[in-house]
Enzyme design. Structure first.
Site, PDB file in Angstrom:
ATOM      1  CB  THR A  51      -0.935  -0.006   1.227  1.00 30.93           C
ATOM      2  OG1 THR A  51      -1.815  -1.137   1.144  1.00 30.93           O
ATOM      3  CG2 THR A  51      -1.773   1.259   1.297  1.00 30.93           C
ATOM      4  CE1 TYR A  64      -3.724  -0.252  -1.517  1.00 33.58           C
ATOM      5  CE2 TYR A  64      -5.761   0.577  -0.578  1.00 33.58           C
ATOM      6  CZ  TYR A  64      -4.648  -0.233  -0.494  1.00 33.58           C
ATOM      7  OH  TYR A  64      -4.458  -1.028   0.605  1.00 33.58           O
ATOM      8  CB  SER A  97       2.261  -7.653   1.739  1.00 31.10           C
ATOM      9  OG  SER A  97       1.151  -7.347   2.548  1.00 31.10           O
ATOM     10  CB  THR A 130       0.189  -3.299   6.531  1.00 29.76           C
ATOM     11  OG1 THR A 130      -1.065  -3.266   5.821  1.00 29.76           O
ATOM     12  CG2 THR A 130       0.857  -1.934   6.470  1.00 29.76           C
ATOM     13  CG  ASP A 131      -2.887  -7.190   3.865  1.00 27.80           C
ATOM     14  OD1 ASP A 131      -3.301  -6.429   4.758  1.00 27.80           O
ATOM     15  OD2 ASP A 131      -3.420  -7.291   2.751  1.00 27.80           O
ATOM     16  CE  LYS A 203      -3.461  -4.474   8.264  1.00 28.62           C
ATOM     17  NZ  LYS A 203      -3.454  -4.512   6.772  1.00 28.62           N
ATOM     18  CD  GLU A 322      -7.875 -25.237  27.631  1.00 28.54           C
ATOM     19  OE1 GLU A 322      -8.747 -25.675  26.864  1.00 28.54           O
ATOM     20  OE2 GLU A 322      -7.685 -24.014  27.804  1.00 28.54           O
TER      21      GLU A 322
END
Length: 365
Positions: A51, A64, A97, A130-131, A203, A322
């Site tokens: 981005t 975009y 990304s 950023t992903d 993120k 657990e």
């Protein structure tokens, strides 16, 4: 205390928008902002897309396309960058990304290692979407053995957006990468005036500019108006670094997401598709339904490496609480989220580390 450079951010965002709209996207694939001051540190900027390099698209008002502006073009849009460092820029890829892959990871490692070995640089900045930024940062932190600062940076708004956050983020990343006090801190992620470590950063929001958080540890520092503010001294201990195969891809590791009314099908399908490892994005403390746990145990008996993580977003997955991990042959990811647990498991399998006890040691005890 609030650490902010919002006035600078507004100016840089306006300049970035004006640059893109005025001269377009004509920057060459390799370029540099050269300074005559030979005493300045040398920083290599490696562009991958994302981005931060996005360009407005006519699909909708806020649509975009990622990766349309080169790293050199992003640098040229920001004034006074050449006062921070002697900057060179190269394009590794031009992708969003969400399409990040082993080949780009291998290319980044190859270029950074060459630059370090040839003593070309004092710091590295990687522009990235950023992903999957947290995964790339974590991957690099596990394979690169250098004290030189390696800083990943991106943005939540494209370069052509009003109020674009990319110019200020990139300027701050350059400050971090060029600073002597950043040496020895491993791979860092810098956005929105905050410095995060590669292991803990996540993120956490789909659109907010302060999406990156480190919920289990907190940030490692801040980019303040007048200085960098690290919260602790540089770490003296280095974690193990793993070798890469001669060429991609890394061994296949699948993430299986736990949910209500889950059966064994997703686990069995991963095994049929050739997964060498499976990471469970479990409910709560990394748990899942009886059917899924039984299928994971069967996979472990077949030699598939199984690691339990959690879909929750923060907290640690505890061993033998657990789930009977020792009995079933599982490892737990502790603080690593499923996507980072997958990256580490790929590297472990590639290095022949598949015994559950050895795998657990690599994740931590």
């Amino acid at each position: 205390m609030i650490h902010s450079v919002q006035s600078n951010r507004s100016v840089l965002a306006a300049i970035g928008l004006a640059f893109v709209l005025t001269i377009g996207l004509l920057a060459p694939p390799v370029a540099a902002q050269q300074s005559s001051d030979a005493a300045l540190p040398r920083v290599l900027v490696l562009g991958t897309g994302g981005t931060i390099a996005g360009q407005a698209n006519a699909r909708a008002g806020n649509a975009y396309d990622s990766g349309k502006v080169t790293a050199a073009g992003l640098i040229a849009a920001i004034p006074d960058m050449d006062k921070l460092a002697r900057i060179s820029a190269e394009q590794i890829s031009s992708i969003g990304s969400q399409d990040m892959n082993d080949k780009v990871w291998f290319d980044l490692v190859k270029r950074i290692r060459a630059a370090v070995d040839n003593k070309e640089i004092d710091g590295v900045v990687i522009t990235h979407g950023t992903d999957t930024m947290e995964e790339t940062a974590f991957f690099l932190s596990n394979v690169l053995d250098t004290d030189i600062p390696i800083v990943l940076v991106g943005s939540m708004r494209p370069s052509t957006a009003v109020g674009a956050d990319g110019p200020a983020n990139l300027y701050e990343a350059m400050r971090v990468a060029s600073a002597p006090e950043s040496r020895g801190r491993g791979v860092l992620v810098v956005l929105n005036d905050i410095i995060h470590g590669a292991r803990f950063v996540q993120k956490t929001n789909t659109t907010s500019v302060d999406t990156f958080r480190s919920p289990n540890a907190g940030p490692v520092g801040y980019v303040d108006t007048g200085s960098l503010r690290y919260l602790e001294p540089a770490a003296t201990a280095k974690g193990p670094k793993y070798k890469l195969p001669d060429a991609p891809p890394l061994p296949r590791v699948d993430i299986v997401y736990s949910h209500a009314n889950m059966d064994a099908a997703e686990v069995e399908d991963a095994v049929k598709r050739g997964a060498k490892g499976i990471v469970l994005a479990g409910v709560g403390d990394g748990n899942s339904s009886k059917g899924a746990i039984d299928a994971l145990a069967a996979a472990a008996k077949q030699g598939v490496v199984v690691v339990r993580s959690s879909r929750v977003g923060s907290g640690y997955v505890n061993r033998n609480v657990e789930v009977e991990d020792d009995k079933l042959g599982f490892a737990v990811a502790l603080d690593l989220n499923p996507q980072k647990a997958r990256v580490l498991l790929e590297l472990l399998i590639a290095n022949g580390i598949t015994d559950p006890k050895a795998v657990q040691q690599a994740y931590g005890q």
